[in-house]
Design a protein around this motif. Structure first.
Motif, short mmCIF file in Angstrom:
data_model
loop_
_atom_site.label_atom_id
_atom_site.label_comp_id
_atom_site.label_asym_id
_atom_site.label_seq_id
_atom_site.Cartn_x
_atom_site.Cartn_y
_atom_site.Cartn_z
N HIS A 81 49.74 38.57 40.18
CA HIS A 81 49.91 39.89 40.79
C HIS A 81 49.53 41.01 39.82
O HIS A 81 50.39 41.72 39.31
CB HIS A 81 51.35 40.08 41.27
N PRO A 82 48.23 41.15 39.55
CA PRO A 82 47.79 42.22 38.65
C PRO A 82 48.03 43.60 39.28
O PRO A 82 48.07 43.74 40.50
CB PRO A 82 46.31 41.94 38.47
N TYR A 94 33.47 44.74 33.77
CA TYR A 94 33.57 43.39 34.34
C TYR A 94 35.02 42.93 34.26
O TYR A 94 35.74 43.29 33.33
CB TYR A 94 32.69 42.40 33.55
N ILE A 95 35.43 42.13 35.24
CA ILE A 95 36.77 41.54 35.25
C ILE A 95 36.62 40.02 35.27
O ILE A 95 35.84 39.48 36.06
CB ILE A 95 37.58 42.01 36.47
N PHE A 96 37.37 39.35 34.41
CA PHE A 96 37.29 37.89 34.31
C PHE A 96 38.58 37.27 34.84
O PHE A 96 39.68 37.62 34.41
CB PHE A 96 37.05 37.49 32.85
N CYS A 97 38.43 36.35 35.79
CA CYS A 97 39.56 35.70 36.45
C CYS A 97 39.39 34.18 36.40
O CYS A 97 38.40 33.68 35.85
CB CYS A 97 39.65 36.13 37.92
N THR A 98 40.33 33.48 37.01
CA THR A 98 40.23 32.03 37.06
C THR A 98 40.97 31.46 38.26
O THR A 98 41.93 32.06 38.74
CB THR A 98 40.81 31.39 35.78
N GLY A 99 40.52 30.32 38.74
CA GLY A 99 41.27 29.48 39.66
C GLY A 99 41.53 29.98 41.06
O GLY A 99 41.38 31.15 41.39
N LEU A 100 41.94 29.02 41.90
CA LEU A 100 42.23 29.31 43.30
C LEU A 100 43.42 30.23 43.47
O LEU A 100 43.49 31.00 44.42
CB LEU A 100 42.47 27.99 44.05
N ALA A 103 42.46 33.73 43.89
CA ALA A 103 41.45 34.02 44.92
C ALA A 103 41.74 35.30 45.69
O ALA A 103 40.82 36.11 45.91
CB ALA A 103 41.31 32.83 45.86
N PRO A 104 42.98 35.55 46.16
CA PRO A 104 43.24 36.80 46.88
C PRO A 104 42.99 38.04 46.01
O PRO A 104 42.45 39.04 46.49
CB PRO A 104 44.73 36.69 47.25
#
Length: 294
Positions: A81-82, A94-100, A103-104
């Motif tokens: 929950h960013p 740029y924003i770096f994320c990960t994983g399912l 996803a939202p």
């Protein structure tokens, strides 16, 4: 006075047009003049730091704890929950994320016009590909290749030791990710590959889910030679295992090969320290006077 009213009318049209642009074109509004990077995953934070991008990192998640300097960066909420308001204020390139699980969040960020890179490597080669791609995005291609070479060399060193272990002498390993409910890593997980590289046999390798619940009865029946806790518990590991029904007869418990001193981030977090993680796994599966494979 005519020219004054003309100026006022022009100013009104300008402001109204600008408001419509912000409302209907968020990508242009938020991405213009953007700078720096935000990492919402501990693994990508480690990669960005390893690439030498500390000065360009403007925000990280509350779970990003390595290297220690990550604590000096602006916190943009937790993993799932960013805080979108903080992210909008930082206006990253740029924003770096990960994983399912994220996803939202990824969908919302893309809808706002942000450029998002999602990394979710399930194995070492995918991790190396991720590092190469993040290096390309951040214009750190050369450093990315250096990191990849360092990881390959470290893993190759461990693999050479694994080759010296006869197949019938390889230890059966139960890696406990959590205790309530009891969870482990199955086939197709990042951790499963690391155990194999280190010379172990994952007792949950036939489970077709990367991460899953695993019954205490199954562990007792499969009788692992080594148990590794992927969380650092201050209690006596062997004593704690011995209190579980039927576990007092497990080989790992009887021989004292239950370990709770391995930094879980080294093996659960697909990042630049993966070669160290494999090396530490092997030390615990094959302990000797030198702390390595006999």
């Amino acid at each position: 006075m005519a020219h004054v009213w003309d100026s006022i009318r022009f100013l009104r049209r300008f402001l109204w047009g600008g408001l419509l642009w912000v409302v209907f074109c968020p990508a242009a509004a938020f991405c213009s003049g953007s700078s720096g990077y935000i990492s919402l995953a501990p693994s990508t934070t480690e990669i960005l730091f390893a690439l030498g991008l500390e000065a360009r990192i403007s925000g990280v998640s509350s779970y990003c704890n390595y290297p220690p300097r990550a604590a000096e960066k602006t916190r943009v909420g937790d993993f799932s929950h960013p805080n979108l308001e903080v992210i909008l204020a930082l206006n990253p390139e740029y924003i770096f994320c990960t994983g399912l699980e994220q996803a939202p969040t990824v969908a919302r960020l893309k809808a706002l016009g942000f450029r998002v890179y999602c990394a979710d490597p399930s194995g070492v080669e995918e991790l190396l590909k991720t590092i190469r791609e993040i290096g390309a995005i951040t214009k750190k291609d050369k450093r990315a290749l250096e990191i990849i070479a360092e990881i390959r060399a470290g893993i190759a060193e461990t693999s050479e030791k694994t080759k010296l272990i006869p197949e019938d002498k390889r230890v059966k390993v139960f890696l406990e990710i959590w205790h309530d409910p009891l969870m482990t890593a199955g086939k197709g997980s990042f951790v499963d590959e690391l155990i194999e590289i280190a010379g172990g046999i994952n007792i949950a390798r036939e489970v077709r889910r990367p991460y899953c619940n695993f019954s205490a009865e199954q562990v007792a029946a499969m009788d692992p030679d080594c148990i590794i806790l992927a969380y650092m518990d201050e209690r006596n590991a062997v004593g704690m295992m011995g209190t579980r029904f039927g576990w007092e007869n497990i080989k790992a418990v009887r021989s004292g090969k239950v370990f709770n001193d391995l930094n879980p981030d080294l093996i659960l977090r697909p990042g630049p320290r993966v070669a160290e993680g494999v090396r530490e796994l092997q030390k615990r599966m094959y302990p000797s006077a030198e702390g390595g494979v006999k």
